[in-house]
Design a protein around this motif. Sequence first.
Motif: not given
Length: 110
Positions: A41-49, A78-96
């Motif tokens: 039910s969210m907009t894309f920027p809301q869902a990303r956050g 910190p670098l692994i965290l950022e890379l993982s979060l970005e990757s997961l965000t793209q994967i999850v939002l892409g699937q949704l």
Amino acid sequence: MSLFNRLSPVKLRQIAAPLAQEVTQRVHSAALCLVTPRVSSMTFPQARGYVRSKVGGLVRTEISQRLAHSTIADQLAPLILELSLESLTQIVLGQLLKQERVIRTSRIAA
């Protein structure tokens, strides 16, 4: 001066990328289950956050378990965290988004 202080950001990213990919694979299904009910039910920027904030705890836990006995944890976490979060965000939002397109297409066709 440690070895990691002398490595370039590009080299650090090359070292962190495989670890980030492993973390992403380990928490993917849990992340999808965690955010799916609310994101539709969210907009894309809301869902990303929302995805980044909810999945962050899962990723941090997995990283700390992976790097618990590592001497490089402080430099790479910190670098692994950022890379993982970005990757997961793209994967999850892409699937949704794919699921949403299928739902919208079937509603339009009906």
